[in-house]
Enzyme design. Structure first.
Site, PDB file in Angstrom:
ATOM      1  N   MET A  61     -16.672 -25.910  43.212  1.00 21.94           N
ATOM      2  CA  MET A  61     -17.524 -24.780  43.581  1.00 21.94           C
ATOM      3  C   MET A  61     -18.777 -24.773  42.718  1.00 21.94           C
ATOM      4  O   MET A  61     -18.702 -24.893  41.501  1.00 21.94           O
ATOM      5  CB  MET A  61     -16.713 -23.480  43.407  1.00 21.94           C
ATOM      6  CG  MET A  61     -17.487 -22.228  43.704  1.00 21.94           C
ATOM      7  SD  MET A  61     -18.016 -22.188  45.449  1.00 21.94           S
ATOM      8  CE  MET A  61     -19.545 -21.293  45.293  1.00 21.94           C
ATOM      9  N   GLU A  62     -19.909 -24.562  43.401  1.00 22.00           N
ATOM     10  CA  GLU A  62     -21.211 -24.759  42.775  1.00 22.00           C
ATOM     11  C   GLU A  62     -21.770 -23.533  42.062  1.00 22.00           C
ATOM     12  O   GLU A  62     -22.997 -23.391  41.944  1.00 22.00           O
ATOM     13  CB  GLU A  62     -22.197 -25.199  43.852  1.00 22.00           C
ATOM     14  CG  GLU A  62     -22.577 -24.115  44.888  1.00 22.00           C
ATOM     15  CD  GLU A  62     -21.770 -24.153  46.185  1.00 22.00           C
ATOM     16  OE1 GLU A  62     -20.641 -24.676  46.165  1.00 22.00           O
ATOM     17  OE2 GLU A  62     -22.264 -23.636  47.200  1.00 22.00           O
ATOM     18  N   ASN A  63     -20.937 -22.620  41.535  1.00 24.08           N
ATOM     19  CA  ASN A  63     -21.433 -21.419  40.859  1.00 24.08           C
ATOM     20  C   ASN A  63     -22.603 -21.767  39.935  1.00 24.08           C
ATOM     21  O   ASN A  63     -22.568 -22.771  39.233  1.00 24.08           O
ATOM     22  CB  ASN A  63     -20.316 -20.824  39.983  1.00 24.08           C
ATOM     23  CG  ASN A  63     -18.988 -20.806  40.690  1.00 24.08           C
ATOM     24  OD1 ASN A  63     -18.846 -20.158  41.706  1.00 24.08           O
ATOM     25  ND2 ASN A  63     -18.021 -21.563  40.169  1.00 24.08           N
TER      26      ASN A  63
ATOM     27  N   GLU B 163     -21.943 -30.851  43.994  1.00 29.04           N
ATOM     28  CA  GLU B 163     -22.043 -29.504  43.401  1.00 29.04           C
ATOM     29  C   GLU B 163     -23.346 -29.362  42.619  1.00 29.04           C
ATOM     30  O   GLU B 163     -23.986 -28.315  42.646  1.00 29.04           O
ATOM     31  CB  GLU B 163     -20.833 -29.191  42.506  1.00 29.04           C
ATOM     32  CG  GLU B 163     -19.474 -29.343  43.176  1.00 29.04           C
ATOM     33  CD  GLU B 163     -19.354 -28.641  44.516  1.00 29.04           C
ATOM     34  OE1 GLU B 163     -19.986 -27.600  44.719  1.00 29.04           O
ATOM     35  OE2 GLU B 163     -18.611 -29.151  45.390  1.00 29.04           O
TER      36      GLU B 163
ATOM     37  N   GLU C  78     -24.456 -26.645  53.285  1.00 27.54           N
ATOM     38  CA  GLU C  78     -23.394 -27.663  53.178  1.00 27.54           C
ATOM     39  C   GLU C  78     -23.762 -28.971  53.885  1.00 27.54           C
ATOM     40  O   GLU C  78     -23.566 -30.048  53.334  1.00 27.54           O
ATOM     41  CB  GLU C  78     -22.061 -27.113  53.687  1.00 27.54           C
ATOM     42  CG  GLU C  78     -21.489 -25.975  52.836  1.00 27.54           C
ATOM     43  CD  GLU C  78     -21.307 -26.317  51.373  1.00 27.54           C
ATOM     44  OE1 GLU C  78     -21.399 -27.502  51.007  1.00 27.54           O
ATOM     45  OE2 GLU C  78     -21.093 -25.382  50.567  1.00 27.54           O
TER      46      GLU C  78
ATOM     47  N   HIS D 287     -26.276 -28.716  44.874  1.00 27.61           N
ATOM     48  CA  HIS D 287     -26.332 -27.350  45.404  1.00 27.61           C
ATOM     49  C   HIS D 287     -27.263 -26.463  44.574  1.00 27.61           C
ATOM     50  O   HIS D 287     -27.703 -25.415  45.056  1.00 27.61           O
ATOM     51  CB  HIS D 287     -24.938 -26.707  45.372  1.00 27.61           C
ATOM     52  CG  HIS D 287     -24.150 -26.857  46.652  1.00 27.61           C
ATOM     53  ND1 HIS D 287     -24.694 -26.627  47.890  1.00 27.61           N
ATOM     54  CD2 HIS D 287     -22.842 -27.165  46.875  1.00 27.61           C
ATOM     55  CE1 HIS D 287     -23.759 -26.805  48.824  1.00 27.61           C
ATOM     56  NE2 HIS D 287     -22.626 -27.136  48.225  1.00 27.61           N
TER      57      HIS D 287
HETATM   58  N1  B3K Z   1     -19.122 -24.274  48.449  1.00 29.45           N
HETATM   59  C1  B3K Z   1     -17.785 -24.670  48.086  1.00 29.45           C
HETATM   60  C2  B3K Z   1     -16.772 -24.379  49.118  1.00 29.45           C
HETATM   61  C3  B3K Z   1     -16.271 -22.997  49.127  1.00 29.45           C
HETATM   62  C4  B3K Z   1     -15.083 -22.858  50.058  1.00 29.45           C
HETATM   63  C5  B3K Z   1     -14.682 -21.451  50.262  1.00 29.45           C
HETATM   64  N2  B3K Z   1     -13.433 -21.313  51.003  1.00 29.45           N
HETATM   65  C6  B3K Z   1     -17.705 -26.114  47.737  1.00 29.45           C
HETATM   66  C7  B3K Z   1     -18.767 -26.961  48.276  1.00 29.45           C
HETATM   67  O1  B3K Z   1     -18.879 -27.216  49.447  1.00 29.45           O
HETATM   68  O2  B3K Z   1     -19.579 -27.393  47.506  1.00 29.45           O
HETATM   69 ZN    ZN Z   2     -20.942 -27.830  49.189  1.00 32.36          ZN
END
Ligand code: B3K
Ligand code: ZN
Length: 974
Positions: free
Chosen positions: A354-356, A389, A411, A392
């Protein structure tokens, strides 16, 4: 299962299928018997007028009935009849793109304070709110799930019950102050009991978060939607011994300790972000530290956090991160924008990563690697996902999505970027082959099944169900088509304009399209249909040569098959890259093409070209190449320039010619695959008619010449000699027959192994790994080729080969080779297999990631009756249904064996049905991924259909079913 009797307004002889058990016999006109949740089969069997009047059983919650009704209407493309009924907030609700409305309120700043505890965690939020329209008196509706509200204040004044409304999903302020105000909310949550792994939860004793798509509402009350972008601070307070490391987004601005063994840290993120990018981690972690200096001279501290014992396994992830940062600067001119970038690896995670913002959280599987424990495929996946990631940060974080329907905006684009990154770091052709295979094996079936949806879906019940191969992989193909059409420089101009226009904004797919179009001043006709039409276009091509006129014609026709809710389609804009081969196998020079009544030059900068991109935009269209002085063999759809199914009139000998000569390496591979698919389908027909199977010697010869060609890249050879998967072949059949396809693929593999035994043996001999493991293309290629050869040999009943495989197993110095040898041995049941599997477990039982490989290998086995073994493995001490990676390995692995999952006696379906219901109580996202294996049940014979459908119906009738599973099961049955 209860049967409900209710009046049917039908005056016809409606055939009720009763959701399955389901008599197909006509029933009496006035009564329909419907069991289970929605009655959709009965419903869809009714004539249109009756459908509109249909009433779902009243034992169902209102919204479940309403959702089922809407879904059926949308699938049947019926106008939705209005109905006023009682409200039931807990039942599933379908959300539509067409209903998007700007929020009535925006948030400016968000201060969060977490007090992390073992029994409970307190979350205090302070938000500055302002209305979109000055003077607005609209209610402010906040999302919130599984939260205990402690207090709520507006402008410092505590609200009393009656000043707000609380239900199981929302907290509503009916009349907030006009103008800007402060909202303070305290909530209590219990991360230690959160097995859904969304929101704030605990993984191996550490706290971590997952907020995308809609997990933030499980942390505090908030407008949980991506177009609410705010600046965040986050204060974390926790026991210092248990949670020495406290992380959140942005910069650490303050930290300290206080009495009672507690400490705190305050983080501030200077960038506005949607709440899905919020992250918090607290726990016992150590880091590998490094630095990256950006091209403008910013020194960025890089930290990868894991439990202490795993830090040595983060070297490759760090290498990948630095390579990704450099690549994004070189290729897109994009720099990192903060002084710190953290990556945390956790063992319990629903997806990959996850790209937080500045605090990426990863599934350990995609961070931890050492040569002894991770395979080449793991190393490659880490490179790609670390890159993904990181990328992103610009495509997703700096420019984000207006709403979740736009998911592919970030995505599809970011998958395209990670594909390009991996291509540049390794072999472009091999990466393209791998990506196209993934699309064919996973996305094409989705596009042809009940879950088919456009790259930008029109509706969803649970957004988490739409993180799909369509949104991701087909979305990446859509981005790739812009690049194919505009060229590298034109595409870069479009990207630059996109960031210039939209940095700091939440935008739509049209905004991306407009940036590409405006930056290049081009007209892209109907290109936007790629975002709105589901289904894989079928493109047919016929060719003819006119020896007198020296012209070569390509006639195209296209058809997009109907998909749920979209019975009729418009023609698409399809870029078809083409080259023409002369009789010596060289590319001919292309000068001009006659099209649409005009002669168009295909020269580039006045230079003749060897390949060109035709723009196919109509249902039927002809392109005529001029100045073609001999009959050419066309190389069509080079590099797989559009995500379509291509059907051409190329003969087998044309395909063999292309396999041997095409300058487009992707198409060399593709020609081999087309030949293999044709061969497999014809053998399947023979098998079904109980004819003896024989292998075309020309095919064996074609493969042999590839295998023995020293001028070819070894990884390319490995791909070129690998047969299409069983799923791909089943996908091409009227009625999928897993047993026949498996028998045929096994037959061809065995036959090739026996006819080319000495070539395979010398391939193994000549490609043994060097002692030291190196992750680079030449080394990986050698291993890929050697292990593909070993896998072929492993299909033979031959003690010499068993000895060889055992030798490879024992002498392997890295996981790639060791696991390949284990897989080769595992193909045949018996004592050797059992002993080696036991040895492998004993050796690696302390490493959960390697143990997952061990689970997957056994689960995927095609040994008849393997379901019993998989059931036993559920009780293995190393298995845990709460850990997604273990579920994906064991249950997902089992569904990957067509012969066992689709076993005729229904044992595979029964097993999955039971597991889905158990899983759903723990983790709906994971359960929903598993239930998807049922979705293509209609592709099989009647007896399999009945068995699979029964399981789906049992699932649908379970109490307390999650929205996630409900949506997939309902659509599968519709
Ligand atoms: N953006 C996240 C995926 C989140 C999934 C939520 N159920 C990872 C990614 O695609 O980079
Ligand atoms: Zn992604």
């Amino acid at each position: 299962m209860a049967r409900l009797i209710f009046p049917c307004k039908s005056s016809c002889l409606a055939r009720t299928s009763l959701l399955g058990l389901i008599s197909s016999a006509p029933v009496k006109r006035s009564v329909c018997s419907v069991k289970s949740i929605s009655g959709y089969r009965c419903f869809s069997a009714l004539e249109a007028t009756h459908r509109r009047n249909y009433r779902f059983p009243h034992s169902l919650p209102y919204r479940a009935r309403e959702t089922s009704r809407r879904l059926i209407c949308s699938i049947a493309t019926e106008p939705l009849p209005k109905r006023v009924e009682e409200s039931d907030m807990d039942a599933p609700k379908e959300i539509f793109l067409k209903d998007y409305k700007s929020p009535d309120y925006y948030f400016d700043t968000v201060d969060l304070r977490f007090s992390l505890g073992e029994e409970k965690t307190i979350v205090a939020s302070k938000i500055t709110v302002f209305p979109r329209v000055e003077g607005s008196s609209a209610p402010l509706v906040l999302d919130g799930v599984d939260l205990k509200l402690i207090s709520i204040k507006v402008d410092g004044k505590e609200l009393k019950e009656g000043d707000y409304h609380l239900d199981s999903r929302h907290l509503t302020l009916p009349s907030p102050p006009q103008g800007k105000f402060t909202l303070e909310i305290d909530t209590e949550i219990q991360p230690q009991n959160n097995t859904s792994l969304e929101g704030l939860y605990k993984s191996s004793g550490n706290f971590c978060t997952q907020c995308e798509a809609e997990g933030f509402r499980k942390i505090t009350f908030y407008q949980d939607r991506p177009d609410i972008m705010a600046k965040y601070t986050c204060r974390i307070e926790a026991d210092k011994l248990l949670y020495p490391v406290l992380l959140s987004n942005g910069n650490l601005i303050e930290q300290g300790t206080f009495e009672g063994g507690k400490h705190y840290a305050v983080w501030e993120d200077p960038f506005k972000k949607p709440c899905y990018l919020f992250a918090l981690v607290a726990g016992q972690l150590e880091s590998r530290d490094d630095t990256f200096v950006t091209r403008s001279g910013r020194k960025v501290a890089l930290r990868i956090w894991t439990p202490a014992q795993d830090v040595p396994k983060t070297a490759h992830a760090m290498y990948s991160l630095k390579a990704a940062m450099k690549w994004d600067e070189d290729v897109f001119g994009l720099e990192y924008d903060l002084d710190l970038f953290n990556v945390v690896a956790v063992p319990d995670f629903n997806m990959g990563a996850m790209e937080n913002k500045s605090l990426n959280i990863f599934n350990s599987k995609l961070v931890l690697a050492s040569p002894e424990t991770a395979s080449d495929a793991d190393y490659a996946a880490i490179l790609g996902v670390i890159g993904h990631e990181y990328f992103h940060n610009w495509t997703g974080n700096r420019v984000t999505c207006r709403d979740w329907f736009q998911l592919s905006l970030k995505e599809g684009l970011t998958v395209f970027r990670d594909q390009e990154f991996s291509s540049d770091m390794g072999s472009r052709t091999v990466k393209r082959i791998a990506d196209v295979s993934k699309l064919r094996n996973y996305q094409f079936p989705q596009d042809a099944g009940p879950m088919a949806h456009p790259v930008r879906p029109h509706s969803y019940i649970k957004m988490d169900n739409f993180y799909t191969v369509t949104v991701y992989e087909k979305g990446a193909e859509v981005v790739r088509m812009y690049k194919t059409l505009l060229g590298t420089q034109g595409f870069r101009k479009g990207m630059d304009l996109y960031f210039k226009r939209h940095d700091g904004q939440a935008v739509t797919c049209e905004d991306f399209f407009a940036a590409m179009k405006d930056a290049n001043g081009v007209d892209f006709a109907n290109f936007l249909l790629w975002y709105s039409q589901a289904g894989t276009p079928v493109v047919k091509v016929t060719s003819s040569y006119n020896a007198e006129a020296h012209t070569f014609s390509l006639k195209f026709s296209q058809e997009v098959p109907p998909t749920p809710g979209q019975p009729v389609k418009e023609p698409m804009f399809i870029p078809v890259a083409v080259g023409l081969l002369d009789s010596s196998g060289k590319d001919m020079i292309l000068s001009s093409v006659y099209h649409n009544g005009t002669l168009q030059s295909v020269a580039s900068n006045n230079q003749p070209v060897l390949s060109t991109v035709l723009r196919v935009t109509k249902k039927e269209e002809e392109f005529v190449f001029c100045d073609i002085f001999e009959r050419p063999i066309p190389s069509l759809l080079r590099g797989y320039s559009a995500p379509v199914r291509l059907e051409s009139d190329l003969s087998d000998s044309d395909l063999f010619f292309l396999l041997a000569h095409d300058s487009d390496e992707f198409n060399r591979w593709e020609s081999g695959q087309v030949l293999a698919r044709k061969l497999m389908l014809s053998l399947v027909a023979d098998f079904q008619q109980s004819k003896p199977l024989t292998l075309n010697p020309k095919f064996v010869q074609g493969l042999k010449s590839i295998l023995c060609d020293p001028s070819l890249d070894k990884e390319f050879i490995a791909k070129a000699i690998t047969l299409p998967g069983e799923g791909e072949i089943m996908d091409m059949m009227e009625v999928a027959d897993p047993d026949a396809v498996h028998a045929v693929r096994t037959f061809i593999r065995k036959e090739l192994a026996s006819q080319l035994k000495s070539e395979f043996l010398s391939t193994v001999e000549n490609n043994r790994s060097s002692e030291e493991y190196v992750f680079d293309h030449p080394n990986m290629s050698g291993r890929a080729l050697k292990n593909t050869a070993l896998a072929y040999l492993g299909s033979l009943e031959d003690t010499e080969i068993t000895e060889l495989a055992l030798h490879e197993y024992k002498t392997a110095t890295n996981m790639t080779d060791q696991f390949a040898a284990l897989s080769a041995i595992s193909q045949k049941p018996g004592k050797t297999r059992d002993d080696v599997l036991a040895d492998f477990y004993t050796k690696w039982q302390h490493n959960y990631l390697v143990v997952n490989k061990w689970f997957a290998l056994q689960a995927m086995s095609n040994i008849p009756g393997n379901v019993e073994n998989v059931r036993k493995l559920l009780n293995h001490p190393a298995f845990d249904l709460r850990n997604p990676n273990k579920v994906y390995s064991l249950i997902g692995g089992f569904c990957g064996s067509p012969v066992n999952f689709h076993a005729k006696d229904g044992s595979g379906y029964k097993f999955l049905g039971e597991i889905v219901l158990q899983l759903d109580k723990l983790n709906p996202q994971v359960a929903s991924r598993m239930v998807s294996a049922f979705s293509r049940w209609r592709r099989f014979d009647e007896s399999r259909q009945t068995l699979a459908k029964q399981q789906l119906e049992t699932i649908m009738s379970a109490n307390g079913l999650s929205e996630n599973v409900f949506e997939i099961a309902l659509k599968s049955l519709a």
